[in-house]
Design a protein around this motif. Structure first.
Motif, mmCIF file in Angstrom:
data_model
loop_
_atom_site.group_PDB
_atom_site.id
_atom_site.type_symbol
_atom_site.label_atom_id
_atom_site.label_comp_id
_atom_site.label_asym_id
_atom_site.label_seq_id
_atom_site.Cartn_x
_atom_site.Cartn_y
_atom_site.Cartn_z
ATOM 1 N N GLN A 15 3.276 21.126 10.628
ATOM 2 C CA GLN A 15 3.512 20.297 9.448
ATOM 3 C C GLN A 15 4.945 20.454 8.965
ATOM 4 O O GLN A 15 5.411 21.574 8.738
ATOM 5 C CB GLN A 15 2.545 20.684 8.325
ATOM 6 C CG GLN A 15 2.745 19.913 7.047
ATOM 7 C CD GLN A 15 2.460 18.433 7.219
ATOM 8 O OE1 GLN A 15 1.371 18.064 7.610
ATOM 9 N NE2 GLN A 15 3.444 17.601 6.927
ATOM 10 N N ASP A 16 5.634 19.338 8.809
ATOM 11 C CA ASP A 16 6.974 19.322 8.212
ATOM 12 C C ASP A 16 6.777 19.269 6.699
ATOM 13 O O ASP A 16 6.445 18.219 6.144
ATOM 14 C CB ASP A 16 7.758 18.111 8.712
ATOM 15 C CG ASP A 16 9.140 18.001 8.067
ATOM 16 O OD1 ASP A 16 9.491 18.836 7.201
ATOM 17 O OD2 ASP A 16 9.863 17.062 8.426
ATOM 18 N N THR A 17 6.989 20.394 6.034
ATOM 19 C CA THR A 17 6.744 20.471 4.593
ATOM 20 C C THR A 17 7.874 19.867 3.760
ATOM 21 O O THR A 17 7.798 19.885 2.531
ATOM 22 C CB THR A 17 6.484 21.921 4.161
ATOM 23 O OG1 THR A 17 7.598 22.730 4.548
ATOM 24 C CG2 THR A 17 5.205 22.455 4.797
ATOM 25 N N SER A 18 8.879 19.317 4.429
ATOM 26 C CA SER A 18 9.925 18.602 3.698
ATOM 27 C C SER A 18 9.784 17.087 3.859
ATOM 28 O O SER A 18 10.567 16.327 3.283
ATOM 29 C CB SER A 18 11.318 19.042 4.177
ATOM 30 O OG SER A 18 11.522 18.659 5.526
ATOM 31 N N ALA A 19 8.789 16.639 4.615
ATOM 32 C CA ALA A 19 8.577 15.204 4.855
ATOM 33 C C ALA A 19 8.139 14.512 3.562
ATOM 34 O O ALA A 19 7.351 15.061 2.787
ATOM 35 C CB ALA A 19 7.520 15.000 5.932
ATOM 36 N N GLU A 45 -2.474 5.478 -1.677
ATOM 37 C CA GLU A 45 -1.239 5.730 -2.423
ATOM 38 C C GLU A 45 -0.052 6.036 -1.506
ATOM 39 O O GLU A 45 1.073 6.130 -1.977
ATOM 40 C CB GLU A 45 -1.439 6.906 -3.382
ATOM 41 C CG GLU A 45 -2.595 6.737 -4.337
ATOM 42 C CD GLU A 45 -2.392 5.558 -5.282
ATOM 43 O OE1 GLU A 45 -1.255 5.335 -5.733
ATOM 44 O OE2 GLU A 45 -3.382 4.858 -5.553
ATOM 45 N N LEU A 46 -0.317 6.215 -0.211
ATOM 46 C CA LEU A 46 0.730 6.579 0.742
ATOM 47 C C LEU A 46 1.020 5.425 1.692
ATOM 48 O O LEU A 46 0.103 4.710 2.104
ATOM 49 C CB LEU A 46 0.290 7.799 1.561
ATOM 50 C CG LEU A 46 -0.039 9.068 0.772
ATOM 51 C CD1 LEU A 46 -0.681 10.102 1.671
ATOM 52 C CD2 LEU A 46 1.195 9.623 0.099
ATOM 53 N N GLN A 53 3.093 11.351 8.560
ATOM 54 C CA GLN A 53 3.821 12.608 8.372
ATOM 55 C C GLN A 53 2.908 13.764 7.989
ATOM 56 O O GLN A 53 3.344 14.913 7.958
ATOM 57 C CB GLN A 53 4.897 12.426 7.304
ATOM 58 C CG GLN A 53 5.960 11.450 7.706
ATOM 59 C CD GLN A 53 6.857 11.064 6.543
ATOM 60 O OE1 GLN A 53 6.626 11.416 5.392
ATOM 61 N NE2 GLN A 53 7.898 10.301 6.847
ATOM 62 N N ILE A 54 1.659 13.471 7.698
ATOM 63 C CA ILE A 54 0.715 14.509 7.281
ATOM 64 C C ILE A 54 -0.160 14.881 8.472
ATOM 65 O O ILE A 54 -0.901 14.056 8.991
ATOM 66 C CB ILE A 54 -0.138 14.028 6.100
ATOM 67 C CG1 ILE A 54 0.773 13.684 4.924
ATOM 68 C CG2 ILE A 54 -1.163 15.088 5.709
ATOM 69 C CD1 ILE A 54 0.092 12.929 3.810
ATOM 70 N N TRP A 77 -6.997 11.861 10.323
ATOM 71 C CA TRP A 77 -6.407 12.697 9.290
ATOM 72 C C TRP A 77 -7.385 13.765 8.848
ATOM 73 O O TRP A 77 -7.161 14.927 9.036
ATOM 74 C CB TRP A 77 -5.940 11.826 8.131
ATOM 75 C CG TRP A 77 -4.995 12.522 7.214
ATOM 76 C CD1 TRP A 77 -3.849 13.156 7.545
ATOM 77 C CD2 TRP A 77 -5.130 12.657 5.812
ATOM 78 N NE1 TRP A 77 -3.247 13.665 6.433
ATOM 79 C CE2 TRP A 77 -4.008 13.380 5.362
ATOM 80 C CE3 TRP A 77 -6.073 12.224 4.895
ATOM 81 C CZ2 TRP A 77 -3.813 13.676 4.022
ATOM 82 C CZ3 TRP A 77 -5.876 12.519 3.571
ATOM 83 C CH2 TRP A 77 -4.748 13.243 3.140
ATOM 84 N N CYS A 78 -8.504 13.370 8.266
ATOM 85 C CA CYS A 78 -9.445 14.411 7.831
ATOM 86 C C CYS A 78 -10.872 13.930 7.726
ATOM 87 O O CYS A 78 -11.746 14.704 7.395
ATOM 88 C CB CYS A 78 -9.002 15.031 6.512
ATOM 89 S SG CYS A 78 -9.095 13.941 5.096
#
Length: 86
Positions: A15-19, A45-46, A53-54, A77-78
């Protein structure tokens, strides 16, 4: 191997936590925690790019203690989770 004989595997993506998508998700979680909602539906909302990116859920998802329904419409995703009422 799982108990049913099928192999279980997990993605190896980090995971890129700055994305921007990750940061937007963190903000949506904070808003949901603050307003105490019972349903959390972040994907509308995205943007599609932010969704891509998630790759994992943040630990802050655990702060959604009032949420009874977590709805994620993209299976990759989930999936869909219903938390039983306590």
């Amino acid at each position: 191997m799982s108990s049913r004989g099928a192999a279980t595997s997990f993605h190896g993506r980090i995971q890129d936590t700055s994305a921007p998508g990750w940061l937007a998700l963190l903000e949506l979680i904070e808003v949901a925690v603050a307003d105490g909602r019972e349903e959390f539906r972040p994907l509308p909302e995205l943007s599609p790019e932010e969704r891509r990116q998630i790759v994992t859920l943040p630990t802050s998802i655990g702060r959604l203690t009032a949420v009874r329904t977590l709805c994620c419409t993209e299976a990759t995703w989930c999936g869909y989770l219903r938390r039983s009422a306590t």
